[in-house]
Scaffold this motif. Structure first.
Motif, PDB file in Angstrom:
ATOM      1  N   LYS A 234      -4.788   6.706   5.491  1.00 16.78           N
ATOM      2  CA  LYS A 234      -4.279   6.805   6.947  1.00 16.78           C
ATOM      3  C   LYS A 234      -3.295   5.574   7.218  1.00 16.78           C
ATOM      4  O   LYS A 234      -2.281   6.047   8.031  1.00 16.78           O
ATOM      5  CB  LYS A 234      -5.717   6.263   7.872  1.00 16.78           C
ATOM      6  N   GLU A 235      -3.175   4.729   6.655  1.00 16.77           N
ATOM      7  CA  GLU A 235      -2.131   3.794   6.208  1.00 16.77           C
ATOM      8  C   GLU A 235      -2.085   3.256   4.970  1.00 16.77           C
ATOM      9  O   GLU A 235      -2.879   3.253   4.126  1.00 16.77           O
ATOM     10  CB  GLU A 235      -2.593   2.595   7.236  1.00 16.77           C
ATOM     11  N   ALA A 236      -1.136   2.391   4.861  1.00 15.55           N
ATOM     12  CA  ALA A 236      -0.698   1.802   3.539  1.00 15.55           C
ATOM     13  C   ALA A 236       0.213   0.542   3.713  1.00 15.55           C
ATOM     14  O   ALA A 236       1.029   0.688   4.708  1.00 15.55           O
ATOM     15  CB  ALA A 236      -0.151   2.805   2.371  1.00 15.55           C
ATOM     16  N   PHE A 237       0.000  -0.600   2.983  1.00 12.20           N
ATOM     17  CA  PHE A 237       0.945  -1.685   3.320  1.00 12.20           C
ATOM     18  C   PHE A 237       1.100  -2.573   1.862  1.00 12.20           C
ATOM     19  O   PHE A 237       0.157  -2.262   0.948  1.00 12.20           O
ATOM     20  CB  PHE A 237       0.614  -2.704   4.172  1.00 12.20           C
ATOM     21  N   LEU A 238       1.828  -3.390   1.875  1.00 15.53           N
ATOM     22  CA  LEU A 238       2.269  -4.167   0.839  1.00 15.53           C
ATOM     23  C   LEU A 238       1.725  -5.517   1.128  1.00 15.53           C
ATOM     24  O   LEU A 238       2.095  -5.838   2.368  1.00 15.53           O
ATOM     25  CB  LEU A 238       3.313  -4.075   0.038  1.00 15.53           C
ATOM     26  N   THR A 239       1.494  -6.386   0.054  1.00 18.24           N
ATOM     27  CA  THR A 239       1.293  -7.763   0.305  1.00 18.24           C
ATOM     28  C   THR A 239       2.077  -8.806  -0.441  1.00 18.24           C
ATOM     29  O   THR A 239       1.960  -8.510  -1.720  1.00 18.24           O
ATOM     30  CB  THR A 239      -0.061  -8.348   0.246  1.00 18.24           C
ATOM     31  N   SER A 240       2.838  -9.770   0.160  1.00 20.62           N
ATOM     32  CA  SER A 240       3.309 -10.945  -0.635  1.00 20.62           C
ATOM     33  C   SER A 240       3.466 -12.056  -0.169  1.00 20.62           C
ATOM     34  O   SER A 240       3.333 -12.342   1.254  1.00 20.62           O
ATOM     35  CB  SER A 240       4.693 -10.388  -1.453  1.00 20.62           C
ATOM     36  N   THR A 241       4.117 -13.149  -0.892  1.00 22.68           N
ATOM     37  CA  THR A 241       4.041 -14.457  -0.112  1.00 22.68           C
ATOM     38  C   THR A 241       5.095 -14.385   0.936  1.00 22.68           C
ATOM     39  O   THR A 241       5.189 -15.030   2.167  1.00 22.68           O
ATOM     40  CB  THR A 241       4.158 -15.476  -1.148  1.00 22.68           C
ATOM     41  N   THR A 242       6.316 -13.606   0.541  1.00 21.45           N
ATOM     42  CA  THR A 242       7.469 -13.596   1.464  1.00 21.45           C
ATOM     43  C   THR A 242       7.256 -12.591   2.478  1.00 21.45           C
ATOM     44  O   THR A 242       7.861 -12.658   3.424  1.00 21.45           O
ATOM     45  CB  THR A 242       8.790 -13.526   0.706  1.00 21.45           C
ATOM     46  N   LYS A 243       6.572 -11.401   2.096  1.00 20.35           N
ATOM     47  CA  LYS A 243       6.577 -10.235   2.898  1.00 20.35           C
ATOM     48  C   LYS A 243       5.242 -10.286   3.907  1.00 20.35           C
ATOM     49  O   LYS A 243       5.258  -9.612   4.500  1.00 20.35           O
ATOM     50  CB  LYS A 243       6.576  -8.867   1.993  1.00 20.35           C
ATOM     51  N   ARG A 244       4.426 -11.284   3.512  1.00 19.62           N
ATOM     52  CA  ARG A 244       3.214 -11.370   4.277  1.00 19.62           C
ATOM     53  C   ARG A 244       2.613  -9.758   4.257  1.00 19.62           C
ATOM     54  O   ARG A 244       2.062  -9.331   3.072  1.00 19.62           O
ATOM     55  CB  ARG A 244       3.193 -11.475   5.559  1.00 19.62           C
ATOM     56  N   VAL A 245       2.612  -9.082   5.139  1.00 18.83           N
ATOM     57  CA  VAL A 245       2.123  -7.654   5.400  1.00 18.83           C
ATOM     58  C   VAL A 245       3.011  -6.768   5.759  1.00 18.83           C
ATOM     59  O   VAL A 245       3.258  -6.936   6.918  1.00 18.83           O
ATOM     60  CB  VAL A 245       0.426  -7.684   6.148  1.00 18.83           C
ATOM     61  N   LEU A 246       3.321  -5.691   4.976  1.00 18.76           N
ATOM     62  CA  LEU A 246       4.553  -5.041   5.206  1.00 18.76           C
ATOM     63  C   LEU A 246       4.099  -3.586   5.412  1.00 18.76           C
ATOM     64  O   LEU A 246       3.681  -3.201   4.120  1.00 18.76           O
ATOM     65  CB  LEU A 246       5.649  -5.578   4.488  1.00 18.76           C
ATOM     66  N   PRO A 255       5.635  11.499   3.966  1.00 18.73           N
ATOM     67  CA  PRO A 255       5.177  10.319   5.065  1.00 18.73           C
ATOM     68  C   PRO A 255       3.513   9.995   4.706  1.00 18.73           C
ATOM     69  O   PRO A 255       2.832  10.710   4.213  1.00 18.73           O
ATOM     70  CB  PRO A 255       5.125  10.815   6.454  1.00 18.73           C
ATOM     71  N   ILE A 256       3.086   8.838   4.847  1.00 18.98           N
ATOM     72  CA  ILE A 256       1.729   8.222   4.643  1.00 18.98           C
ATOM     73  C   ILE A 256       1.063   8.452   5.889  1.00 18.98           C
ATOM     74  O   ILE A 256       1.838   7.577   6.805  1.00 18.98           O
ATOM     75  CB  ILE A 256       1.641   6.974   3.905  1.00 18.98           C
ATOM     76  N   GLY A 257       0.117   8.937   6.188  1.00 22.69           N
ATOM     77  CA  GLY A 257      -0.663   8.992   7.454  1.00 22.69           C
ATOM     78  C   GLY A 257       0.274   9.438   8.438  1.00 22.69           C
ATOM     79  O   GLY A 257       1.103  10.590   8.199  1.00 22.69           O
ATOM     80  N   SER A 258       0.385   8.822   9.532  1.00 24.68           N
ATOM     81  CA  SER A 258       1.599   9.342  10.636  1.00 24.68           C
ATOM     82  C   SER A 258       3.121   9.045  10.375  1.00 24.68           C
ATOM     83  O   SER A 258       3.733   9.578  11.039  1.00 24.68           O
ATOM     84  CB  SER A 258       1.299   8.506  12.017  1.00 24.68           C
ATOM     85  N   GLY A 259       3.169   8.485   9.163  1.00 27.69           N
ATOM     86  CA  GLY A 259       4.471   8.030   8.913  1.00 27.69           C
ATOM     87  C   GLY A 259       4.913   6.949   9.469  1.00 27.69           C
ATOM     88  O   GLY A 259       6.167   6.474   9.438  1.00 27.69           O
ATOM     89  N   LYS A 260       4.263   5.878  10.236  1.00 33.26           N
ATOM     90  CA  LYS A 260       4.660   4.864  10.936  1.00 33.26           C
ATOM     91  C   LYS A 260       3.437   3.727  10.630  1.00 33.26           C
ATOM     92  O   LYS A 260       2.481   4.167  10.219  1.00 33.26           O
ATOM     93  CB  LYS A 260       4.467   5.079  12.698  1.00 33.26           C
ATOM     94  N   PRO A 261       3.849   2.443  10.960  1.00 34.28           N
ATOM     95  CA  PRO A 261       2.997   1.410  10.694  1.00 34.28           C
ATOM     96  C   PRO A 261       1.824   1.604  11.284  1.00 34.28           C
ATOM     97  O   PRO A 261       1.903   2.060  12.610  1.00 34.28           O
ATOM     98  CB  PRO A 261       3.662   0.421  11.144  1.00 34.28           C
ATOM     99  N   GLY A 262       0.599   1.368  10.733  1.00 33.18           N
ATOM    100  CA  GLY A 262      -0.711   1.802  11.465  1.00 33.18           C
ATOM    101  C   GLY A 262      -1.478   0.577  12.178  1.00 33.18           C
ATOM    102  O   GLY A 262      -1.070  -0.504  11.805  1.00 33.18           O
ATOM    103  N   ALA A 263      -2.284   0.730  12.964  1.00 30.96           N
ATOM    104  CA  ALA A 263      -2.907  -0.395  13.866  1.00 30.96           C
ATOM    105  C   ALA A 263      -3.743  -1.356  12.812  1.00 30.96           C
ATOM    106  O   ALA A 263      -3.721  -2.477  13.009  1.00 30.96           O
ATOM    107  CB  ALA A 263      -3.699   0.384  14.897  1.00 30.96           C
ATOM    108  N   VAL A 264      -4.255  -0.740  11.898  1.00 33.91           N
ATOM    109  CA  VAL A 264      -5.008  -1.748  10.938  1.00 33.91           C
ATOM    110  C   VAL A 264      -4.132  -2.668  10.299  1.00 33.91           C
ATOM    111  O   VAL A 264      -4.498  -3.911  10.222  1.00 33.91           O
ATOM    112  CB  VAL A 264      -5.884  -1.048   9.981  1.00 33.91           C
ATOM    113  N   THR A 265      -3.184  -1.913   9.821  1.00 35.36           N
ATOM    114  CA  THR A 265      -2.209  -2.733   9.097  1.00 35.36           C
ATOM    115  C   THR A 265      -1.622  -3.817   9.782  1.00 35.36           C
ATOM    116  O   THR A 265      -1.483  -5.240   9.439  1.00 35.36           O
ATOM    117  CB  THR A 265      -0.877  -1.994   8.779  1.00 35.36           C
TER     118      THR A 265
END
Lengths: 287, 287
Positions: A234-246, A255-265
């Motif tokens: 439904k959604e995907a994201f990366l995590t890092s110290t400088t990027k936080r949750v992206l 596209p992953i899911g809707s191809g847009k940032p998701g609500a859970v992310t």
């Protein structure tokens, strides 16, 4: 950006202007790419999640049989001295330990400790709203849990990223997803379960902080993730110290899911920022 | 050994005393273990098999998208200038190219060229007569044909070598043998065929020279070699620029063949030394 001429570095026991921070060519990082590091962020003069980062740094050093030349207390003291030389609202400190000045260019010697502080900016709201596109590449780092300085594969793939108009590359082995060169990876399933790979990854501090989050309605867990899981997520994201949750919105052109940032992310980004703000407040109150 | 205080190094366009040969900490070898190198021997002031080494060096650089800052002619000229600063009967020159002074600590910049010359000694007759013991370890280098500076695995295994009383470690993948961290591997079969692995290895110059030897009664060829082949071999040896042909007499605690250096191995060492002497004579005559 701060003028590099105004920055300082810690090199083998001394704090010196960055433009005078050198290592001899006999250093085993130069000779044999042998070293480990860690990287943490500093906000308003306060290093965030410092103990977690230094725990990992010391574990990486131990895995590579390198002795950190400072006790934990002395290391923290040196870090704080470096931080007070700068007046940066948001910055990162890299703590680097190399195999030392090797007489034969192969056998580790007394490890060299280097620390650098550089400003950085978190992703802007516009960058978060846009999300990033990624490609996949079959590769596993040699010692995934150890934060070595070997980024040969990631750097060699910069050109391929550009050719695909992509922002980052997700490593997988035979379809089993692991991590980015410098970030961890999560997917959100259609039942809102949040999953990050458990095997062959660096245990990122932001990743650990997300796994330990309380107070969110989501189940956040470690489990195997394959490329098909990502395509169906439904959604995907990366995590890092400088990027936080992206947010990650595209994989290999689809596209992953809707191809847009998701609500859970976005909710997890908010929760992480709150966690960081709480820690910062605690650290400032302790002063 | 020469006194290190009497040695010189080439660093980014200049020849300087070795004790003043430094790179800035922003160098991508220090930051990310990103670099390639080559190493050739110099006898009586003459670099041996220089063209083969520089061909490989340039190929390694190209594979890592690093531009050698000097033309071949200028590179050879700099090498000769460095060699004339020293008066060493037998030495090695390491030519090292790093990812350069990176502003963000990740993206390659203008590559930094460093050259170091150090004395070394070939194995003594006693060392050749004794041969070496090896252990095996499941591992394949990330980009075997590219001579990168990444020796993390080999260096981490130094302790294991000592624990086993072994001299070197032979890499294999699922039993299929490849190479040592810094040398190639050959076996001699009972029909006197001499075989070296063809896949996932660095194309060592000494290895190439052996494969190209004429005038020996032995068939010398590339072919897959597995650990069982080694256990059943009549003889085994390694090859490298500094070790030439060195007998391997024991694998993982069990003798190979008679457990002593074999006749074919020693004949090939003689043939290689003759080849080197012929090249040296040609080079000296050209002066």
């Amino acid at each position: 950006m701060a003028d590099p001429a105004d920055l300082f570095a810690y090199v083998r026991g001394e704090i010196v202007p960055l433009d005078r921070a050198f290592l001899h060519v006999s250093d085993l990082a130069i000779q044999r790419g042998y070293g480990v590091f860690d990287f943490f962020k500093v906000v308003d003069g306060q290093p965030l999640f410092l103990e977690q980062h230094l725990d990992r740094f010391e574990a990486s050093a131990q895995q590579m049989e390198l002795a950190v030349p400072l006790s934990r207390a002395a290391l923290e003291s040196a870090i704080r001295e470096l931080i007070t030389r700068h007046d940066l609202p948001v910055s990162g400190v890299k703590v680097l330990l190399t195999g030392g000045y090797s007489t034969d260019g192969y056998t580790p010697a007394e490890a060299n400790l280097v620390m650098l502080q550089q400003p950085f900016a978190f992703p802007t709201p516009a960058q978060v709203a846009q999300g990033i596109s990624i490609i996949s590449h079959d590769y596993v780092r040699e010692m995934p849990p150890v934060k070595t300085i070997n980024y040969t594969m990631g750097i060699r793939l910069i050109k391929e990223l550009k050719a695909h108009g992509a922002d980052d590359v997700l490593y997988h082995k035979n379809g089993l997803v692991t991590e980015f060169p410098r970030s961890n990876f999560f997917i959100v399933k259609h039942d809102n379960t949040v999953v990050t790979p458990a095997q062959d990854v660096l245990w990122g501090i932001t990743r650990q902080n997300l796994l330990g989050l309380s107070g969110t309605p989501y189940r956040i867990m470690e489990a195997p993730v394959n490329l098909q899981d990502v395509r169906e997520a439904k959604e995907a994201f990366l995590t890092s110290t400088t990027k936080r949750v992206l947010p990650v919105v595209q994989l290999d052109g689809a596209p992953i899911g809707s191809g847009k940032p998701g609500a859970v992310t976005l909710a997890l980004l908010d929760a992480l920022v709150e966690l960081e703000e709480r820690q910062l407040k605690t650290l400032l109150e302790k002063q």
